[in-house]
Each structure stands twice: as structure tokens, then as C-alpha cells.
Scaffold this motif. Structure first.
Motif, PDB file in Angstrom:
ATOM      1  N   THR A  28      70.299  65.259  23.172  1.00  0.00           N
ATOM      2  CA  THR A  28      70.948  64.449  24.210  1.00  0.00           C
ATOM      3  C   THR A  28      70.781  62.967  23.913  1.00  0.00           C
ATOM      4  O   THR A  28      71.729  62.176  24.046  1.00  0.00           O
ATOM      5  CB  THR A  28      70.359  64.782  25.596  1.00  0.00           C
ATOM      6  N   GLU A  29      69.586  62.581  23.512  1.00  0.00           N
ATOM      7  CA  GLU A  29      69.353  61.174  23.170  1.00  0.00           C
ATOM      8  C   GLU A  29      70.224  60.759  21.990  1.00  0.00           C
ATOM      9  O   GLU A  29      70.754  59.644  21.954  1.00  0.00           O
ATOM     10  CB  GLU A  29      67.880  60.953  22.829  1.00  0.00           C
ATOM     11  N   LEU A  30      70.387  61.650  21.019  1.00  0.00           N
ATOM     12  CA  LEU A  30      71.158  61.328  19.830  1.00  0.00           C
ATOM     13  C   LEU A  30      72.656  61.208  20.128  1.00  0.00           C
ATOM     14  O   LEU A  30      73.329  60.293  19.638  1.00  0.00           O
ATOM     15  CB  LEU A  30      70.941  62.404  18.763  1.00  0.00           C
ATOM     16  N   VAL A  31      73.171  62.097  20.974  1.00  0.00           N
ATOM     17  CA  VAL A  31      74.617  62.177  21.176  1.00  0.00           C
ATOM     18  C   VAL A  31      75.090  61.413  22.418  1.00  0.00           C
ATOM     19  O   VAL A  31      76.096  60.716  22.377  1.00  0.00           O
ATOM     20  CB  VAL A  31      75.069  63.656  21.272  1.00  0.00           C
ATOM     21  N   LEU A  32      74.346  61.512  23.519  1.00  0.00           N
ATOM     22  CA  LEU A  32      74.820  60.919  24.762  1.00  0.00           C
ATOM     23  C   LEU A  32      74.229  59.548  25.069  1.00  0.00           C
ATOM     24  O   LEU A  32      74.866  58.731  25.734  1.00  0.00           O
ATOM     25  CB  LEU A  32      74.527  61.850  25.952  1.00  0.00           C
ATOM     26  N   THR A  33      73.016  59.286  24.609  1.00  0.00           N
ATOM     27  CA  THR A  33      72.381  58.009  24.949  1.00  0.00           C
ATOM     28  C   THR A  33      72.273  57.067  23.764  1.00  0.00           C
ATOM     29  O   THR A  33      71.862  55.925  23.931  1.00  0.00           O
ATOM     30  CB  THR A  33      70.979  58.233  25.554  1.00  0.00           C
ATOM     31  N   ASP A  34      72.610  57.519  22.581  1.00  0.00           N
ATOM     32  CA  ASP A  34      72.631  56.648  21.406  1.00  0.00           C
ATOM     33  C   ASP A  34      74.033  56.654  20.799  1.00  0.00           C
ATOM     34  O   ASP A  34      74.256  57.185  19.718  1.00  0.00           O
ATOM     35  CB  ASP A  34      71.620  57.125  20.347  1.00  0.00           C
ATOM     36  N   PRO A  35      75.030  56.069  21.487  1.00  0.00           N
ATOM     37  CA  PRO A  35      76.402  56.094  20.959  1.00  0.00           C
ATOM     38  C   PRO A  35      76.508  55.213  19.728  1.00  0.00           C
ATOM     39  O   PRO A  35      75.629  54.417  19.458  1.00  0.00           O
ATOM     40  CB  PRO A  35      77.221  55.535  22.139  1.00  0.00           C
ATOM     41  N   SER A  65      70.132  66.970  33.367  1.00  0.00           N
ATOM     42  CA  SER A  65      70.954  66.763  34.556  1.00  0.00           C
ATOM     43  C   SER A  65      71.019  65.287  34.931  1.00  0.00           C
ATOM     44  O   SER A  65      72.078  64.770  35.291  1.00  0.00           O
ATOM     45  CB  SER A  65      70.401  67.577  35.731  1.00  0.00           C
ATOM     46  N   GLU A  66      69.883  64.593  34.837  1.00  0.00           N
ATOM     47  CA  GLU A  66      69.848  63.166  35.143  1.00  0.00           C
ATOM     48  C   GLU A  66      70.791  62.385  34.218  1.00  0.00           C
ATOM     49  O   GLU A  66      71.491  61.462  34.654  1.00  0.00           O
ATOM     50  CB  GLU A  66      68.425  62.627  35.004  1.00  0.00           C
ATOM     51  N   THR A  67      70.806  62.757  32.952  1.00  0.00           N
ATOM     52  CA  THR A  67      71.673  62.070  31.994  1.00  0.00           C
ATOM     53  C   THR A  67      73.135  62.454  32.198  1.00  0.00           C
ATOM     54  O   THR A  67      74.024  61.595  32.250  1.00  0.00           O
ATOM     55  CB  THR A  67      71.250  62.403  30.552  1.00  0.00           C
ATOM     56  N   ALA A  68      73.390  63.753  32.337  1.00  0.00           N
ATOM     57  CA  ALA A  68      74.766  64.236  32.477  1.00  0.00           C
ATOM     58  C   ALA A  68      75.431  63.701  33.743  1.00  0.00           C
ATOM     59  O   ALA A  68      76.652  63.489  33.764  1.00  0.00           O
ATOM     60  CB  ALA A  68      74.784  65.758  32.488  1.00  0.00           C
ATOM     61  N   ALA A  69      74.642  63.461  34.782  1.00  0.00           N
ATOM     62  CA  ALA A  69      75.197  63.007  36.055  1.00  0.00           C
ATOM     63  C   ALA A  69      75.897  61.662  35.931  1.00  0.00           C
ATOM     64  O   ALA A  69      76.835  61.378  36.687  1.00  0.00           O
ATOM     65  CB  ALA A  69      74.095  62.921  37.106  1.00  0.00           C
ATOM     66  N   ASP A  70      75.460  60.856  34.984  1.00  0.00           N
ATOM     67  CA  ASP A  70      75.997  59.493  34.854  1.00  0.00           C
ATOM     68  C   ASP A  70      76.897  59.314  33.641  1.00  0.00           C
ATOM     69  O   ASP A  70      77.237  58.187  33.283  1.00  0.00           O
ATOM     70  CB  ASP A  70      74.835  58.493  34.785  1.00  0.00           C
ATOM     71  N   ARG A  71      77.266  60.410  32.995  1.00  0.00           N
ATOM     72  CA  ARG A  71      78.105  60.323  31.803  1.00  0.00           C
ATOM     73  C   ARG A  71      79.472  60.938  32.064  1.00  0.00           C
ATOM     74  O   ARG A  71      79.579  62.018  32.644  1.00  0.00           O
ATOM     75  CB  ARG A  71      77.449  61.037  30.604  1.00  0.00           C
ATOM     76  N   ASP A  72      80.514  60.263  31.602  1.00  0.00           N
ATOM     77  CA  ASP A  72      81.852  60.842  31.639  1.00  0.00           C
ATOM     78  C   ASP A  72      82.017  61.780  30.454  1.00  0.00           C
ATOM     79  O   ASP A  72      81.376  61.610  29.416  1.00  0.00           O
ATOM     80  CB  ASP A  72      82.918  59.741  31.582  1.00  0.00           C
ATOM     81  N   THR A  95      74.904  64.877  43.387  1.00  0.00           N
ATOM     82  CA  THR A  95      74.959  63.604  44.104  1.00  0.00           C
ATOM     83  C   THR A  95      75.810  62.568  43.380  1.00  0.00           C
ATOM     84  O   THR A  95      76.498  61.768  44.033  1.00  0.00           O
ATOM     85  CB  THR A  95      73.534  63.042  44.304  1.00  0.00           C
ATOM     86  N   ARG A  96      75.804  62.589  42.023  1.00  0.00           N
ATOM     87  CA  ARG A  96      76.376  61.451  41.305  1.00  0.00           C
ATOM     88  C   ARG A  96      77.512  61.769  40.349  1.00  0.00           C
ATOM     89  O   ARG A  96      78.308  60.878  40.029  1.00  0.00           O
ATOM     90  CB  ARG A  96      75.274  60.729  40.511  1.00  0.00           C
ATOM     91  N   SER A  97      77.632  62.977  39.856  1.00  0.00           N
ATOM     92  CA  SER A  97      78.598  63.235  38.787  1.00  0.00           C
ATOM     93  C   SER A  97      80.039  63.087  39.265  1.00  0.00           C
ATOM     94  O   SER A  97      80.444  63.671  40.278  1.00  0.00           O
ATOM     95  CB  SER A  97      78.415  64.638  38.212  1.00  0.00           C
ATOM     96  N   ARG A  98      80.813  62.307  38.505  1.00  0.00           N
ATOM     97  CA  ARG A  98      82.244  62.160  38.781  1.00  0.00           C
ATOM     98  C   ARG A  98      83.052  63.271  38.129  1.00  0.00           C
ATOM     99  O   ARG A  98      84.277  63.359  38.325  1.00  0.00           O
ATOM    100  CB  ARG A  98      82.736  60.801  38.289  1.00  0.00           C
ATOM    101  N   GLY A  99      82.391  64.115  37.353  1.00  0.00           N
ATOM    102  CA  GLY A  99      83.093  65.190  36.664  1.00  0.00           C
ATOM    103  C   GLY A  99      83.313  66.416  37.519  1.00  0.00           C
ATOM    104  O   GLY A  99      84.032  67.330  37.109  1.00  0.00           O
ATOM    105  N   LEU A 100      82.687  66.457  38.698  1.00  0.00           N
ATOM    106  CA  LEU A 100      82.905  67.565  39.618  1.00  0.00           C
ATOM    107  C   LEU A 100      84.050  67.208  40.568  1.00  0.00           C
ATOM    108  O   LEU A 100      83.967  66.227  41.309  1.00  0.00           O
ATOM    109  CB  LEU A 100      81.628  67.854  40.420  1.00  0.00           C
ATOM    110  N   ALA A 101      85.103  67.996  40.534  1.00  0.00           N
ATOM    111  CA  ALA A 101      86.252  67.763  41.405  1.00  0.00           C
ATOM    112  C   ALA A 101      85.976  68.336  42.794  1.00  0.00           C
ATOM    113  O   ALA A 101      85.025  69.113  42.988  1.00  0.00           O
ATOM    114  CB  ALA A 101      87.501  68.401  40.801  1.00  0.00           C
ATOM    115  N   ASP A 102      86.815  67.975  43.757  1.00  0.00           N
ATOM    116  CA  ASP A 102      86.615  68.455  45.124  1.00  0.00           C
ATOM    117  C   ASP A 102      86.565  69.985  45.218  1.00  0.00           C
ATOM    118  O   ASP A 102      85.698  70.521  45.928  1.00  0.00           O
ATOM    119  CB  ASP A 102      87.713  67.902  46.043  1.00  0.00           C
ATOM    120  N   PRO A 103      87.451  70.730  44.532  1.00  0.00           N
ATOM    121  CA  PRO A 103      87.344  72.197  44.598  1.00  0.00           C
ATOM    122  C   PRO A 103      86.008  72.710  44.062  1.00  0.00           C
ATOM    123  O   PRO A 103      85.492  73.725  44.561  1.00  0.00           O
ATOM    124  CB  PRO A 103      88.517  72.677  43.735  1.00  0.00           C
TER     125      PRO A 103
END
Length: 202
Positions: A28-35, A65-72, A95-103
Motif C-alpha cells: 500500500t505504501e509503495l502503490v497508494l502512498t508513494d506515487p 481502510s484508513e488509506t483507502a478511505a481517502d484515495r480515489d 465515514t469518508r470514502s467517496r467511492g461508495l455510491a448511495d446504493p
């Protein structure tokens, strides 16, 4: 990079919950937090996550989960897996992820625990269709959190349900009545109820 490759090789051979978790965090650090990671690298990473996430220890699933919640760009199926996990792991995504739609949120609010509903009720924006499900299935704590969340949209259906459930709960009614956008709807719902009672006695 050679050192990292050796570490990954070692962790990949460790099938324990701790080993799976450490591999998840390192990748996760390599792919999502170290672009920057390429689209192809991200696709491979998410395929690996689908395999190792269920076996990772709780503390590492929480970190992911903490990392994924703030990543598109995190795939919906992984967000749903996280959102359906125990609440300690699910809460950041709910609480935070924009990737979850209303349904998706409606489904999670219907099928999961009251703790999950509390987390959804704390989102910056809660759509009316989601609020209706939270009001229908949630505890008084969920209703209070929704009432104090200015980003929660209350439909007429939700207002009627929450007014009914607020009967005898002065604290809950006070929270709802403090919202300017709900005052008229609450009053209108009460007038309709009184009107129905009056017609029933004619």
C-alpha cells in the motif's frame, strides 16, 4: 529497490495473518502512498489485495481502510469488503470514502450493524435515500447523529419516521428542532397527523 524486493519476497512467503498484513501495508505504501504508480501497477496491486486482505490481521486491515478511505480509484468491491468488515475496520471507509455510491450505502445501512449506521450517519453528505434507511433501521444514537449532521438530507418520508420515533424523547426532538431545514417539515408532519386524527373522529 533491491532491498524492498527482498522484503516483499520474504513477506510473500509468510502466510500468517501478521505476514499477510505487513505485505499489505508495504504494498500500500509503495502503490497508494508513494506515487506515481501506473494504472497497470495499481490494477495488479488491487488484485493482490483481494487475495491477501481477508487473511491479514485486524490492525493491518484497519490501516488499509484508513488509506483507502481517502484515495480515489479504489475498486468498489474492495470498499464494500472493508465497509462490511467489523466496525473498527469499516468506519474510515463508511465515514469518508467517496467511492461508495448511495446504493452501496443503502445496502450497508440495511445489512450491517448499528455501529456501521453510526459511521454512515457521520458522512459529510448523507443523501435522502440513505437517511431514510438510517432512520428506519438505526438506533436513537443514529437519529441523533443524523439530526446534528447538517449534511444529512431529510426527505418527507424520513421526517415523518423520525418525528414518530422522537415521540417521548425530548433530547432527540430538540436536536431535530434545532435544524432550520427540519423545523417546517416537522411542523408540517405534525399538522398532517393532527388532521388525520381529526378526520378519523368526524
Amino acid at each position: 529497490m533491491r532491498h524492498k524486493n527482498k522484503t516483499f519476497d520474504s513477506l510473500a512467503r509468510d502466510v500468517s495473518a501478521e505476514g499477510r498484513g505487513r505485505l499489505l501495508v508495504d504494498l500500500t505504501e509503495l502503490v497508494l502512498t508513494d506515487p506515481p504508480a501506473t494504472d497497470g501497477e495499481r490494477a495488479i496491486f488491487f488484485d493482490i489485495v483481494r487475495v491477501i486482505l481477508p487473511a491479514a490481521a485486524d490492525k493491518y486491515r484497519r490501516l488499509f481502510s484508513e488509506t483507502a478511505a481517502d484515495r480515489d480509484g479504489v475498486p468498489r468491491d474492495l470498499l464494500m469488503t472493508l465497509g462490511s468488515d467489523v466496525i473498527e475496520i469499516a468506519a474510515p471507509v463508511l465515514t469518508r470514502s467517496r467511492g461508495l455510491a448511495d446504493p452501496d450505502l443503502v445496502l450497508l445501512a440495511t445489512d450491517q450493524t448499528d455501529g456501521h449506521r453510526l459511521a454512515i450517519a457521520a458522512r459529510t453528505i448523507v443523501a435522502g435515500c440513505v437517511t431514510e434507511v438510517l432512520v428506519r433501521n438505526g438506533s436513537r444514537d443514529v437519529l441523533r447523529r443524523l439530526g446534528s449532521n447538517s449534511g444529512a438530507v431529510f426527505t418527507a418520508t424520513a421526517v415523518a419516521d423520525v418525528r414518530r420515533r422522537a415521540e417521548g424523547d425530548d433530547d432527540l426532538f430538540a436536536v431535530l428542532a434545532d435544524r432550520a431545514d427540519l423545523a417546517d417539515l416537522l411542523a408540517g408532519s405534525m399538522r398532517e397527523t393532527l388532521s388525520q386524527i381529526g378526520r378519523a373522529h368526524v
